[in-house]
Write a protein that holds these residues in place. Structure first.
Motif: not given
Length: 312
Positions: A121-128
């Motif tokens: 649901a969001l991380s420092d690497l991706e927001h798919p």
């Protein structure tokens, strides 16, 4: 990790990404149903949220399922209780986890220890999940994806990473203008290029915003300072001062170009005052489409194994 986890856009194939977009468009027209009756999604957030939390909660309700929100104070991932233990416990109660974390590694540990699907649901690497909504929005407004050019202005952050991967899968050319030191990660670039080569899309990285925006079909920007980077805010405002999307820059794009921003927006920083309310802006369509894109994703992940063809 399990085949049903969705931690990165690259967990999909190009075919599955297009299928999810089409399904989201259909579900947007259909409205409420009971396809996920008796299914429970747990939302576990380390960061605050508006669109992500509401879109998941409303989405599950519109599909007939239930949603439970766990705040950072209630869980204390890695502090009050270890990530593996939380993942194993929730697997006994729920059908899926959507987690919003700082470190992407936290999601990977959770997915490796959970018996149920884990959604980023969001991380420092991706927001798919944001990227799914973005591609849906572009397709709605442009009626096609192949051959379009998207200009991304600003930091090579998690939103940019996922959007790049999605564009590469869909045949959308991706042109990003970022200051030195704020580029896309090499790992993400290499992965996106592997998709782009097979699909026929181009990836171009430049320093000058005008170079990226000229004749673009989509102009996209995001905040200069993401959550967790507040200590860098003053420095980032100086570095990104020439990367504001304003009417002069937008005029360099095609006359029918659309303006996108994932929100929240810092008016007067990455976007000029009031520009997200201009005629070319689709920012609030984009926000609404978080709901429909995530409904398609949830129905796919929780609706039966026969729907999972196309996941890696």
């Amino acid at each position: 990790m399990k085949s049903k986890d969705f931690l990165s856009v690259s967990d999909l194939t190009p075919e599955r990404l297009r299928t999810l977009v089409n399904r989201a468009m259909n579900m947007k027209q259909e409205g409420w149903n009971t396809s996920l009756k008796e299914k429970v999604l747990v939302l576990m957030f380390e960061k605050p949220s508006t669109r992500t939390r509401i879109s998941f909660e409303v989405g599950m309700r519109q599909l007939g399922g239930q949603c439970i929100y766990l705040s950072p104070e209630e869980v204390g991932l890695g502090k009050r209780e270890s990530v593996p233990d939380v993942a194993r416990v929730l697997s006994r109660f729920a059908d899926a986890i959507a987690s919003r974390t700082f470190a992407h590694e936290t999601l990977e540990i959770m997915a490796n220890n959970a018996d149920i699907p884990v959604i980023n649901a969001l991380s420092d690497l991706e927001h798919p999940c944001q990227a799914l909504a973005d591609i849906l929005t572009i397709y709605e407004h442009k009626k096609t994806l192949q051959g379009l050019t998207l200009a991304y202005i600003g930091d090579g952050n998690n939103t940019a990473n996922s959007l790049l991967l999605a564009c590469a899968m869909c045949g959308v050319n991706f042109q990003i203008a970022s200051p030195a030191g704020y580029d896309l990660p090499d790992k993400i670039l290499r992965k996106a290029q592997s998709f782009a080569t097979g699909i026929g899309s181009e990836i171009i990285c430049v320093r000058e915003p005008i170079s990226a925006v000229t004749n673009a079909d989509i102009v996209y920007t995001d905040v200069w300072t993401s959550m967790g980077q507040e200590a860098e805010a003053a420095q980032r405002r100086k570095v990104f001062a020439d990367y504001q999307v304003n009417s002069a820059l937008l005029a360099r794009a095609r006359p029918d170009a659309i303006l996108m921003h994932p929100l929240p927006a810092h008016h007067g920083e990455e976007v000029a005052e009031n520009i997200i309310y201009c005629q070319q802006s689709v920012v609030f369509d984009q926000a609404e489409n978080r709901l429909h894109a995530q409904k398609a994703l949830l129905a796919d992940i929780l609706g039966g194994s026969e729907r999972m063809a196309g996941y890696r």
